[in-house]
Write a protein that holds these residues in place. Structure first.
Motif, PDB file in Angstrom:
ATOM      1  N   TRP A  70       0.734   5.105   0.476  1.00  0.00           N
ATOM      2  CA  TRP A  70      -0.294   6.065   0.766  1.00  0.00           C
ATOM      3  C   TRP A  70       0.837   7.460   1.833  1.00  0.00           C
ATOM      4  O   TRP A  70       2.636   7.529   1.679  1.00  0.00           O
ATOM      5  CB  TRP A  70      -0.419   5.426   2.310  1.00  0.00           C
ATOM      6  N   MET A 127      -6.120   3.276   6.514  1.00  0.00           N
ATOM      7  CA  MET A 127      -4.830   2.916   7.160  1.00  0.00           C
ATOM      8  C   MET A 127      -5.515   1.714   8.669  1.00  0.00           C
ATOM      9  O   MET A 127      -5.204   0.477   8.881  1.00  0.00           O
ATOM     10  CB  MET A 127      -3.727   3.655   8.301  1.00  0.00           C
ATOM     11  N   ASN A 186       0.967  -1.095   0.059  1.00  0.00           N
ATOM     12  CA  ASN A 186      -0.202  -0.071   0.237  1.00  0.00           C
ATOM     13  C   ASN A 186       0.801   1.115   0.356  1.00  0.00           C
ATOM     14  O   ASN A 186       2.134   1.415   1.063  1.00  0.00           O
ATOM     15  CB  ASN A 186      -1.130   0.160   0.935  1.00  0.00           C
ATOM     16  N   LEU A 238      -5.756  -2.137   6.900  1.00  0.00           N
ATOM     17  CA  LEU A 238      -5.185  -2.365   6.542  1.00  0.00           C
ATOM     18  C   LEU A 238      -4.153  -3.170   8.151  1.00  0.00           C
ATOM     19  O   LEU A 238      -3.811  -4.361   8.141  1.00  0.00           O
ATOM     20  CB  LEU A 238      -3.471  -1.648   6.203  1.00  0.00           C
ATOM     21  N   ALA A 244       2.576  -1.348   4.472  1.00  0.00           N
ATOM     22  CA  ALA A 244       1.800   0.415   4.289  1.00  0.00           C
ATOM     23  C   ALA A 244       3.569   0.883   4.239  1.00  0.00           C
ATOM     24  O   ALA A 244       4.559   1.513   4.807  1.00  0.00           O
ATOM     25  CB  ALA A 244       1.404   0.396   5.143  1.00  0.00           C
ATOM     26  N   CYS A 295      -6.186   8.283   2.680  1.00  0.00           N
ATOM     27  CA  CYS A 295      -5.141   7.098   3.372  1.00  0.00           C
ATOM     28  C   CYS A 295      -5.244   6.730   4.611  1.00  0.00           C
ATOM     29  O   CYS A 295      -4.757   5.867   5.318  1.00  0.00           O
ATOM     30  CB  CYS A 295      -3.845   7.602   3.165  1.00  0.00           C
ATOM     31  N   THR A 340      -2.937   0.524  -4.025  1.00  0.00           N
ATOM     32  CA  THR A 340      -2.353  -0.801  -3.601  1.00  0.00           C
ATOM     33  C   THR A 340      -2.188  -1.953  -4.159  1.00  0.00           C
ATOM     34  O   THR A 340      -3.167  -2.602  -5.043  1.00  0.00           O
ATOM     35  CB  THR A 340      -3.419  -0.659  -2.379  1.00  0.00           C
TER      36      THR A 340
END
Length: 198
Positions: A88, A99, A86, A102, A118, A95, A163
């Motif tokens: 971001w 988060m 991902n 995720l 991430a 984002c 992503t």
């Protein structure tokens, strides 16, 4: 008298031309409507996670970044794992909203077979990302930062969040632009589909 005959002749020609044109278009329209749908197939991409998955995985360029210990890492470091990468940034509102999902996905499925990476493209120190994680209560995700901010360009990503699903050989299987609810049951189930059976 002659001009009236000429006008009448022109009128007949125009009406005849219009009639022929209408008839021709009617025949074409009827022919198209009777053509089976399979005559003009539309290619539909396979989907998972609600976004297109490539028919054939694509190779990815080399991508370097640092982890929470400020150690250099690359995508190649994660070969052997299924990866959800991902891209971001802390200043990106979508984002920020995404988060936690995720983080919950990593908490649920993270293992030696799967990892959510991430990757922040903030041109900042690791400490900024650590502070951001603390503010949102993120504790399952590891900290990864691309201080050059070049990950988006390297991966040909337009906009964030973005992503990528990456297989254990380091190839891109698919991607999505924009936020998603990554810990939704259907997402978890789809990811599990790509993991080796235990």
């Amino acid at each position: 008298m002659t001009s009236r005959i000429l006008q009448l002749g022109i009128l007949i020609l125009v009406v005849t031309a219009v009639g022929i044109t209408y008839y021709a278009f009617s025949e074409i329209r009827q022919s198209v409507s009777q053509t089976p749908a399979t005559a003009m197939p539309v290619s539909e991409p396979a989907t998972a996670f609600g976004f297109p998955v490539h028919a054939v995985p694509k190779s990815l360029p080399a991508l370097a970044f640092v982890d929470g210990d400020r150690q250099k890492r690359t995508l190649a470091s994660f070969k052997g794992k299924l990866v959800l990468l991902n891209i971001w940034a802390t200043w990106c509102t979508p984002c920020r909203e995404e988060m936690p999902t995720l983080d919950r996905l990593q908490a649920k499925l993270g293992s030696d077979q799967f990892e959510v990476i991430a990757l922040s493209i903030d041109r900042a120190e690791v400490s900024l990302i650590e502070k951001f994680y603390e503010e949102l209560g993120l504790d399952a995700l590891a900290v990864y930062v691309d201080p050059t901010g070049s990950a988006s360009t390297t991966l040909n990503v337009i906009g964030i969040p973005a992503t990528l699903l990456i297989n254990s050989q380091g190839e891109e299987m698919g991607r999505v632009l924009g936020p998603a609810e990554w810990d939704a049951p259907e997402m978890v189930e789809a990811i599990q589909h790509y993991l080796p059976a235990e």
